[in-house]
Design a protein around this motif. Structure first.
Motif: not given
Length: 151
Positions: A117, A140, A144
Motif C-alpha cells: 500500500d 489501498s 483513496r
C-alpha cells in the motif's frame, strides 16, 4: 494535476498530508528541482507535525514529531543510497511505518517494498516553472486517491 506555483505545490502537499495516517508510505519521484521537498513541507503542514522540513540528503532521514493529527512524519531522501538497499534497511523504516507516515524522496525502485500500500507521486518541472503531478496508487491507495484528486 498542474501546479502553477510553489504555493500550489504546498497546497497539494497540505491536502495529501491531511489525508495521511499511520502506516502510509508515499514515494516522491522527479528530477532535481521538481518540488519534492516543497511538497513534503506541505505534507508536514497538513499533518501538523513539528520541526523545520528540509531535504534530509546528508542525514538520509528526519523524524518530525506528531502534531495535531497524532501521526509523526518520517522524511527520507534515498538519493545518496544509489540503490544500496542495505542502508535503507538500516533505517528500520518497516518498523517505523506502523506508527508513522513515511515520505521517501528518490525512493522508487527500493522503498516500495516496505508496503504494498503506497502512493507514488511523480513530479515534473516544465520550462515555464509549472509542475505536473501524476499520482500512481498501489494497494489501498487505489480507492483513496480519488479523494485527493477531488480536493
Amino acid at each position: 494535476m498542474i501546479l502553477e506555483t510553489p504555493e500550489d505545490t504546498m497546497a497539494f502537499g497540505r491536502t495529501l498530508g491531511a489525508a495521511l495516517r499511520a502506516g502510509d508510505l508515499v514515494l516522491l519521484d522527479g528530477p532535481l528541482g521538481a518540488g519534492k521537498t516543497t511538497l513534503t513541507r506541505g505534507i508536514a503542514d497538513g499533518l501538523g507535525v513539528g520541526g523545520r522540513v528540509s531535504s534530509p540528503t546528508f542525514v538520509l532521514a528526519r523524524v518530525h514529531a506528531a502534531g495535531a493529527a497524532g501521526v509523526p512524519l518520517i522524511h527520507v531522501d534515498a538519493y545518496r543510497l544509489g540503490g544500496d538497499l542495505s542502508q535503507l534497511d538500516d533505517l528500520d523504516l518497516d518498523t517505523d511505518l506502523e506508527s508513522s507516515a513515511v515520505v521517501v524522496e528518490w525512493g522508487e525502485g527500493s522503498a516500495e517494498r516496505l508496503s504494498e500500500d503506497h502512493l507514488v507521486v511523480r513530479l515534473a518541472r516544465h520550462d515555464d516553472d509549472t509542475r505536473t503531478v501524476v499520482l500512481e496508487p498501489h494497494g489501498s491507495w487505489t480507492t483513496r486517491v480519488d479523494e485527493l484528486q477531488a480536493a
